[in-house]
Structure formats: structure tokens, C-alpha cells
Write an enzyme that holds these catalytic residues in place. Sequence first.
Site, short mmCIF file in Angstrom:
data_model
loop_
_atom_site.label_atom_id
_atom_site.label_comp_id
_atom_site.label_asym_id
_atom_site.label_seq_id
_atom_site.Cartn_x
_atom_site.Cartn_y
_atom_site.Cartn_z
N THR A 71 0.85 -1.19 0.00
CA THR A 71 0.00 0.00 0.00
C THR A 71 0.88 1.24 0.00
O THR A 71 2.11 1.16 0.09
CB THR A 71 -0.99 0.01 1.17
N GLY A 135 -4.16 -3.26 7.99
CA GLY A 135 -3.11 -4.24 8.16
C GLY A 135 -2.70 -4.29 9.61
O GLY A 135 -2.45 -3.25 10.22
N LEU A 147 -5.19 1.12 10.56
CA LEU A 147 -5.92 1.48 9.35
C LEU A 147 -5.42 2.80 8.78
O LEU A 147 -4.86 3.63 9.50
CB LEU A 147 -7.43 1.54 9.61
N ALA A 148 -5.64 2.96 7.47
CA ALA A 148 -5.26 4.18 6.77
C ALA A 148 -6.41 4.58 5.86
O ALA A 148 -6.87 3.75 5.06
CB ALA A 148 -3.99 3.97 5.97
N CYS A 164 -2.89 -3.34 -2.52
CA CYS A 164 -3.20 -4.54 -1.73
C CYS A 164 -3.11 -5.81 -2.57
O CYS A 164 -3.73 -6.83 -2.26
CB CYS A 164 -4.57 -4.41 -1.08
#
Length: 201
Positions: A71, A135, A147-148, A164
Amino acid sequence: MKTRYLGLADYHETWQAMRDYTDTRTDEDADELWVCEHPPVYTLGQAGRQEHILNTADIPVVQSDRGGQVTYHGPGQVVIYTLVNLRRSNLGVRDMVVRLENSVIGLLAAHGIEAAGRRDAPGVYVGEAKIAALGLRVRRGCTYHGLAMNIDADLSPFKGIDPCGYRGMSVTSTQELGLSVPKKQIIEQLVSQVHQQLHAC
């Protein structure tokens, strides 16, 4: 649960600090959320394959110890790292993933945007476009990474990878979806959603 706002933070330094906290924390230590943005960086998860990196355009690539594939992180993308004691919370990894996905879904729903998670490709999607990636890593019964979510990030670096691990996957942001809410407000609302989801356990 404590929340720490780190601002624009170096990926390597933040990652090392998460590992240090996880390795030294006790059962009495509070869970923490670390909220930040990163300078441009591609990260490969434990299952990440180099073939999914198409053109880095001089953006550094870091082999990380989180789950998942490749990512991109960069300014305008909020990252919430979840340092959570799973044993104490009676949560499994899948439970944790769903609660983080639901945090983003709940935030977007509050602004009239319908989103959903996918079992085959963890994250949050608006239609076919991914707006948030997840992730995690579990060590000593505790999670780190997290998380992003894309807010007003430059999305062009995602064209340099298979997001991903999926060739041609579309990526979006709240800005691209027409959500005209200040970034600071979106971040605060997302943090609130994560607190609610994790306190529900």
C-alpha cells in the site's frame, strides 16, 4: 484508551516505536491509538510481493511486518495505529478488522456515503474503489499497525502499485467523493468511531 496525535511522522520511527511499546507493555498499560500522517512511502506487508510494485517514482519502499500486501502512505491520508491488548479485550484478529472497517463505514455513513468491507480483501470500499486499507500485526497478544483512510491525499502514487495486491484496483478519497469537511474534523470523527467500536467489546 489513550489517543496520541503524532502529526506528520516518519514511518520507520513510528513503526519502531510501536514495536517497542508492544514489547514492553504490561497487562496494566492502557491501549493506545496513534494518529498521524506519513511522508510518501510504499509499505510491503508480510505477504507482499515485489511484483506488485510497478513504478516507485523514487518513493521509498519499506518491508513491514504488518499483514497484507503493498500500500501507499502519504500526506492527506490519516493513519490510526491500534495498540490494543486483544487478550484483555476478548477480541480475535478478525473481530478487530471488522471493528476497524466499521469505524470507517460509520464515519462515511454519517456523511451520506455508503461503504462496505470485503472479506476477500480487507479494507473499506465505496463501490469498487478502496478508500481505507487495513493491516495488523499481533505480538504478545497485542496488535499494532492499523488502518489508513484517504482524505485529501494525492492518489496518483497508487498507480505505481497493485493496491493490496489487486491489479487495477481503483482508489478514492473523501475529497474525491465530494465530502467538503475539513480534514481535522474528519480525523476527529474517525477517532471517535474507532473508540466507539473498540469500547463495544
